[in-house]
Scaffold this motif. Structure first.
Motif, mmCIF file in Angstrom:
data_model
loop_
_atom_site.group_PDB
_atom_site.id
_atom_site.type_symbol
_atom_site.label_atom_id
_atom_site.label_comp_id
_atom_site.label_asym_id
_atom_site.label_seq_id
_atom_site.Cartn_x
_atom_site.Cartn_y
_atom_site.Cartn_z
ATOM 1 N N PHE A 26 -21.109 4.027 16.477
ATOM 2 C CA PHE A 26 -19.760 3.543 16.236
ATOM 3 C C PHE A 26 -18.815 3.824 17.400
ATOM 4 O O PHE A 26 -18.789 4.929 17.939
ATOM 5 N N LEU A 27 -18.023 2.806 17.743
ATOM 6 C CA LEU A 27 -16.971 2.958 18.741
ATOM 7 C C LEU A 27 -15.599 3.039 18.080
ATOM 8 O O LEU A 27 -14.682 3.645 18.628
ATOM 9 N N ILE A 28 -15.438 2.384 16.931
ATOM 10 C CA ILE A 28 -14.203 2.437 16.148
ATOM 11 C C ILE A 28 -14.603 2.520 14.681
ATOM 12 O O ILE A 28 -15.550 1.861 14.251
ATOM 13 N N THR A 29 -13.883 3.310 13.900
ATOM 14 C CA THR A 29 -13.994 3.269 12.444
ATOM 15 C C THR A 29 -12.602 3.116 11.849
ATOM 16 O O THR A 29 -11.609 3.563 12.433
ATOM 17 N N ALA A 30 -12.536 2.476 10.695
ATOM 18 C CA ALA A 30 -11.252 2.230 10.039
ATOM 19 C C ALA A 30 -11.444 2.287 8.535
ATOM 20 O O ALA A 30 -12.546 2.047 8.031
ATOM 21 N N ALA A 31 -10.378 2.603 7.807
ATOM 22 C CA ALA A 31 -10.445 2.674 6.349
ATOM 23 C C ALA A 31 -9.159 2.145 5.751
ATOM 24 O O ALA A 31 -8.065 2.577 6.118
ATOM 25 N N ASP A 32 -9.295 1.194 4.832
ATOM 26 C CA ASP A 32 -8.161 0.612 4.109
ATOM 27 C C ASP A 32 -8.272 1.034 2.646
ATOM 28 O O ASP A 32 -9.274 0.750 1.985
ATOM 29 N N SER A 33 -7.244 1.717 2.149
ATOM 30 C CA SER A 33 -7.287 2.241 0.780
ATOM 31 C C SER A 33 -6.303 1.546 -0.155
ATOM 32 O O SER A 33 -6.005 2.062 -1.232
ATOM 33 N N ILE A 34 -5.809 0.372 0.232
ATOM 34 C CA ILE A 34 -4.802 -0.309 -0.586
ATOM 35 C C ILE A 34 -5.334 -0.599 -1.975
ATOM 36 O O ILE A 34 -4.654 -0.372 -2.988
ATOM 37 N N ARG A 35 -6.572 -1.113 -2.071
ATOM 38 C CA ARG A 35 -7.119 -1.469 -3.380
ATOM 39 C C ARG A 35 -7.452 -0.223 -4.202
ATOM 40 O O ARG A 35 -7.523 -0.286 -5.419
ATOM 41 N N ALA A 36 -7.635 0.902 -3.535
ATOM 42 C CA ALA A 36 -7.969 2.137 -4.251
ATOM 43 C C ALA A 36 -6.725 2.907 -4.687
ATOM 44 O O ALA A 36 -6.672 3.450 -5.790
ATOM 45 N N TYR A 37 -5.709 2.980 -3.807
ATOM 46 C CA TYR A 37 -4.544 3.822 -4.065
ATOM 47 C C TYR A 37 -3.215 3.081 -4.103
ATOM 48 O O TYR A 37 -2.178 3.683 -4.344
ATOM 49 N N GLY A 38 -3.240 1.775 -3.809
ATOM 50 C CA GLY A 38 -2.007 1.005 -3.840
ATOM 51 C C GLY A 38 -1.311 0.908 -2.500
ATOM 52 O O GLY A 38 -0.405 0.097 -2.324
ATOM 53 N N ALA A 39 -1.707 1.724 -1.543
ATOM 54 C CA ALA A 39 -1.134 1.703 -0.197
ATOM 55 C C ALA A 39 -2.032 2.499 0.728
ATOM 56 O O ALA A 39 -2.822 3.334 0.277
ATOM 57 N N ASN A 40 -1.905 2.242 2.010
ATOM 58 C CA ASN A 40 -2.600 3.072 2.984
ATOM 59 C C ASN A 40 -1.817 4.361 3.204
ATOM 60 O O ASN A 40 -0.589 4.413 3.025
ATOM 61 N N VAL A 41 -2.545 5.395 3.598
ATOM 62 C CA VAL A 41 -1.948 6.718 3.764
ATOM 63 C C VAL A 41 -2.200 7.199 5.188
ATOM 64 O O VAL A 41 -3.285 7.022 5.731
ATOM 65 N N VAL A 42 -1.170 7.790 5.797
ATOM 66 C CA VAL A 42 -1.306 8.392 7.122
ATOM 67 C C VAL A 42 -0.932 9.860 7.044
ATOM 68 O O VAL A 42 -0.208 10.288 6.150
ATOM 69 N N THR A 43 -1.443 10.625 7.983
ATOM 70 C CA THR A 43 -1.051 12.022 8.139
ATOM 71 C C THR A 43 0.008 12.094 9.230
ATOM 72 O O THR A 43 -0.159 11.500 10.296
ATOM 73 N N CYS A 44 1.077 12.810 8.957
ATOM 74 C CA CYS A 44 2.222 12.791 9.876
ATOM 75 C C CYS A 44 1.905 13.376 11.246
ATOM 76 O O CYS A 44 2.628 13.119 12.214
ATOM 77 N N LYS A 45 0.848 14.147 11.375
ATOM 78 C CA LYS A 45 0.453 14.691 12.672
ATOM 79 C C LYS A 45 -0.348 13.697 13.499
ATOM 80 O O LYS A 45 -0.565 13.922 14.691
ATOM 81 N N GLU A 46 -0.820 12.600 12.848
ATOM 82 C CA GLU A 46 -1.615 11.619 13.571
ATOM 83 C C GLU A 46 -0.749 10.820 14.538
ATOM 84 O O GLU A 46 0.441 10.589 14.286
ATOM 85 N N ARG A 47 -1.348 10.352 15.619
ATOM 86 C CA ARG A 47 -0.643 9.481 16.560
ATOM 87 C C ARG A 47 -0.965 8.015 16.290
ATOM 88 O O ARG A 47 -0.218 7.131 16.694
ATOM 89 N N SER A 48 -2.080 7.766 15.634
ATOM 90 C CA SER A 48 -2.440 6.403 15.271
ATOM 91 C C SER A 48 -3.488 6.459 14.173
ATOM 92 O O SER A 48 -4.150 7.481 13.968
ATOM 93 N N LYS A 49 -3.624 5.343 13.464
ATOM 94 C CA LYS A 49 -4.658 5.245 12.434
ATOM 95 C C LYS A 49 -5.052 3.794 12.284
ATOM 96 O O LYS A 49 -4.206 2.904 12.233
ATOM 97 N N TYR A 50 -6.363 3.550 12.206
ATOM 98 C CA TYR A 50 -6.889 2.205 12.041
ATOM 99 C C TYR A 50 -7.185 1.954 10.569
ATOM 100 O O TYR A 50 -7.792 2.786 9.894
ATOM 101 N N PHE A 51 -6.759 0.784 10.099
ATOM 102 C CA PHE A 51 -7.009 0.405 8.716
ATOM 103 C C PHE A 51 -8.129 -0.635 8.579
ATOM 104 O O PHE A 51 -8.878 -0.618 7.617
ATOM 105 N N GLU A 52 -8.213 -1.548 9.541
ATOM 106 C CA GLU A 52 -9.259 -2.577 9.468
ATOM 107 C C GLU A 52 -9.475 -3.186 10.850
ATOM 108 O O GLU A 52 -8.520 -3.403 11.599
#
Length: 284
Positions: free
Chosen positions: A185-211
Motif C-alpha cells: 500500500f502507498l495510500i490508505t483511506a477510511a470513510d465512516s459516514i455510513r457507519a457513524y454519520g460523519a467522518n472523524v478526524v483527530t485534532c493533532k492530525e495534519r491530514s486525513k484521507y477518506f477515499e
C-alpha cells in the motif's frame, strides 16, 4: 472512533471501472475484444488450464481443480471482464491476471478473486488462484525495460466503513512456478459516514484521507494520479474549532481530541504518487 486501515485487510472489492474497454489480449488466436462468440472461446481456453471440458459452461468452470481450501466442495470459477497483462515479475514471462467470482468465497474475500496465468511461446499456463485479490480498478505502468507495475485501487466495505487504498500488486514466484500476489500500500483511506454519520478526524492530525478513486497514469514516467477525498490541515482546524455544523445524526461518541467533518465539508482533489520515492503530493 479513529478509523484505522487494518493491516490484515488486503481484500479488494469491485470498484467503479476506470476503463471503458478491455485490454486486447491474444489467446490461442482469439482476441478478447472480438465478437462475443470469440470472447467465449478465449475464456474457454483459459478455463481449460484448470477445468475439465465437461465442467466448462460459457465463462464458468463448475468444478475448478485444486481450488484453495475447497475440501470436498465443488468450487465454481466465473471469469469476469476485468483483466490486466504485463511483465509483473522481473525478467519473467508476461502474466495475465483475470478476475473471477466464486460461490466458495465469502464476503470477506468479496466473493471472488483473480486467476494468474503465464504466457509463453504462444501458450497460456495456469499459475494460481488468488482469492480476494481482484484487479478491478488498475493500470499497468513501466517500471523498467524488463518489468511492469500493476497499480490498483483497492477497497472493502464492512459494517458501514468504506476502506480504500492505492497498492502495488507485488508478484512472487516459488520453485514450483506458482505465482502469488500481495498488495503493497502507498495510500490508505477510511470513510465512516455510513457507519457513524460523519467522518472523524483527530485534532493533532495534519491530514486525513477518506477515499481514493480514479487512478490514472501520472504527468511523468513512474507516477500516477488519483482523486482523493480528504481533510487537510485547514479543514481539521475548522472541525476542531466546531466551525462546521453538527451532523444531523451520528452514532457513537467522540473521544477526546476528535472532531466531526460532516459530509460535504471534505476537500476533493488530484494527488500525484511517485512510485519510486513513494511520495504523495497534491497536483497543481
Amino acid at each position: 472512533m479513529n478509523q484505522l486501515f487494518p493491516p490484515t485487510e488486503t481484500m479488494t472489492r469491485p470498484m467503479p471501472k476506470s476503463f471503458a474497454a478491455l485490454v486486447a489480449l491474444a489467446i490461442a488466436g482469439a482476441c478478447l475484444l472480438a465478437s462475443p462468440a470469440r470472447a467465449d472461446d478465449a475464456d474457454r481456453a483459459l478455463l481449460s488450464t484448470f477445468c475439465e471440458a465437461t465442467d466448462i459452461e460459457g465463462s464458468t468452470c463448475k468444478r475448478a481443480k485444486n481450488y484453495p481450501d475447497a475440501g470436498d466442495r465443488a468450487c465454481d470459477v466465473k471469469l469476469t471482464a476485468d483483466r490486466h497483462s504485463g511483465r509483473f515479475i522481473a525478467a519473467g514471462n508476461p502474466l495475465l491476471v483475470v478476475n473471477y467470482e466464486s460461490g466458495c468465497e465469502p464476503h470477506a474475500t468479496d466473493n471472488g478473486g483473480s486467476v494468474v496465468f503465464e504466457q509463453s511461446g504462444g501458450k497460456t499456463s495456469f499459475r494460481s488462484f488468488q482469492p480476494g485479490s481482484q484487479v478491478n480498478d488498475c493500470i499497468t505502468l513501466a517500471k523498467s525495460a524488463q518489468q511492469d507495475w500493476l497499480m490498483c485501487i483497492t477497497g472493502h466495505t464492512g459494517q458501514g466503513n468504506l476502506e480504500t487504498g492505492v497498492a502495488e500488486f507485488v508478484f512472487t514466484q516459488d520453485y514450483s512456478r506458482n505465482i502469488s500476489i500481495s498488495p503493497d500500500f502507498l495510500i490508505t483511506a477510511a470513510d465512516s459516514i455510513r457507519a457513524y454519520g460523519a467522518n472523524v478526524v483527530t485534532c493533532k492530525e495534519r491530514s486525513k484521507y477518506f477515499e481514493v478513486s480514479d487512478i490514472k497514469a501520472g504527468p511523468r514516467p513512474q507516477t500516477l494520479t488519483v482523486t482523493v477525498r480528504h481533510a487537510d490541515a485547514n479543514t481539521i482546524r475548522k472541525a476542531c474549532r466546531k466551525v462546521f455544523p453538527k451532523p444531523k445524526e451520528v452514532f457513537g461518541k467522540l473521544s477526546r481530541g476528535e472532531a466531526y467533518v460532516p459530509e460535504g465539508y471534505e476537500r476533493r482533489g488530484k494527488f500525484i504518487i511517485d512510485l519510486v520515492t513513494r511520495k504523495v503530493t497534491p497536483q497543481g
